[in-house]
Design a protein around this motif. Structure first.
Motif, PDB file in Angstrom:
ATOM      1  N   LEU A  73       0.824  -1.210   0.000  1.00 14.06           N
ATOM      2  CA  LEU A  73       0.000   0.000   0.000  1.00 14.06           C
ATOM      3  C   LEU A  73       0.860   1.263   0.000  1.00 14.06           C
ATOM      4  N   GLN A  74       2.053   1.153   0.603  1.00 11.13           N
ATOM      5  CA  GLN A  74       2.930   2.333   0.628  1.00 11.13           C
ATOM      6  C   GLN A  74       3.305   2.767  -0.792  1.00 11.13           C
ATOM      7  N   LEU A  75       3.563   1.782  -1.646  1.00 10.36           N
ATOM      8  CA  LEU A  75       3.926   2.106  -3.033  1.00 10.36           C
ATOM      9  C   LEU A  75       2.725   2.697  -3.770  1.00 10.36           C
ATOM     10  N   ILE A  76       1.569   2.090  -3.541  1.00  7.97           N
ATOM     11  CA  ILE A  76       0.353   2.586  -4.189  1.00  7.97           C
ATOM     12  C   ILE A  76       0.013   3.979  -3.666  1.00  7.97           C
ATOM     13  N   GLY A  77       0.194   4.153  -2.359  1.00 10.13           N
ATOM     14  CA  GLY A  77      -0.096   5.454  -1.748  1.00 10.13           C
ATOM     15  C   GLY A  77       0.828   6.545  -2.278  1.00 10.13           C
ATOM     16  N   LEU A  78       2.099   6.171  -2.460  1.00 16.62           N
ATOM     17  CA  LEU A  78       3.076   7.147  -2.960  1.00 16.62           C
ATOM     18  C   LEU A  78       2.625   7.718  -4.298  1.00 16.62           C
ATOM     19  N   PHE A  79       2.145   6.850  -5.173  1.00 17.83           N
ATOM     20  CA  PHE A  79       1.759   7.306  -6.513  1.00 17.83           C
ATOM     21  C   PHE A  79       0.263   7.603  -6.637  1.00 17.83           C
ATOM     22  N   GLY A  80      -0.498   7.226  -5.616  1.00 17.98           N
ATOM     23  CA  GLY A  80      -1.938   7.391  -5.721  1.00 17.98           C
ATOM     24  C   GLY A  80      -2.514   8.543  -4.925  1.00 17.98           C
ATOM     25  N   PHE A  81      -1.838   8.920  -3.847  1.00 18.82           N
ATOM     26  CA  PHE A  81      -2.458   9.899  -2.954  1.00 18.82           C
ATOM     27  C   PHE A  81      -1.573  11.078  -2.615  1.00 18.82           C
ATOM     28  N   ARG A  82      -0.425  11.146  -3.277  1.00 20.47           N
ATOM     29  CA  ARG A  82       0.438  12.294  -3.006  1.00 20.47           C
ATOM     30  C   ARG A  82       0.709  13.005  -4.319  1.00 20.47           C
TER      31      ARG A  82
END
Ligand code: FE
Length: 226
Positions: A73-82
């Protein structure tokens, strides 16, 4: 109209990357489809407000990295929510530059493709990019992540396909779910947060002080009980 019906449409999880003048960025998208084979062309839908959209429009090139099922999720969050507007996401991830000069994510990537923009369609909030594939290959033949898997399993919701596994856990544990008010991620104590080392069965109150939303990095105070 039942908008949940749209969840029945399968789509994947991709990081679309581009760059201009040495500045690179990427974002998660799921609306990607190959539309022709002669030539090989894809359509990708990118939010107009994103830095990546601006970079694609400047350079005329982009890449797509197909994420695998184990992508944290950290990788997805990096590109998805920032946003990359005031933060260089690319310093946080392994990547290489493709033949078209655009970055390809080299972590949890099943395959990648490079594309040249042939046409664009204004779709309101998004731009639809028609891209001709100029290069593509596998990086590792893992199972690709679907958007449904991310939403239902990684997001801690009750998965449609693993009913038995979760039914067993829910019998012995109180249902406890908290939603991140920033990104919508749901912490479900039955599942924990394995990507952050939190075992299944960990109650929200017992999460370490340092725990933050695995998707967007919000602190625990931003969570609301459901
Ligand atoms: Fe969040």
């Amino acid at each position: 109209m039942n908008l949940d019906a749209l969840f029945s449409m399968n789509c994947g999880m991709y990081v679309l990357c581009s760059g201009d003048a040495g500045r690179y960025n990427g974002l998660i998208i799921n609306a990607v489809v190959q539309v022709t084979a002669f030539p090989n062309q894809v359509i990708a839908s990118v939010n107009k407000e994103s830095l990546t959209c601006t970079l694609v429009q400047k350079s005329g090139h982009f890449t797509l990295s197909v994420l695998d099922k184990e992508a944290p999720l950290q990788l997805i969050g990096l590109f998805g929510f920032r946003t990359g507007k005031n933060f260089d996401k690319m310093t946080q991830v392994q990547y290489f530059l493709g033949k078209n000069g655009m970055p390809v994510i080299n972590e949890h990537t099943v395959a990648y493709l490079e594309a040249k923009v042939i046409s664009q369609l204004d779709a309101g909030t998004h731009i639809l990019l028609l891209g001709e594939i100029t290069e593509c290959d596998y990086l590792n033949k893992a199972e690709p992540m679907t958007y449904g898997y991310y939403r239902d399993v990684k997001g801690g919701k009750v998965p449609r396909t693993a009913a038995t596994y979760h039914e067993e856990s829910s019998k012995t544990m109180e249902l406890e779910r908290y939603r991140c008010s920033v990104c919508g991620y749901i912490y479900d104590s039955r599942f924990g947060d394995p990507d952050s080392g939190i075992a299944s069965g960990t109650r929200f109150a017992d999460l370490p002080e340092t725990w933050t939303c695995p998707v967007c990095g919000a602190t625990r105070e931003k969570f609301q009980r459901l």
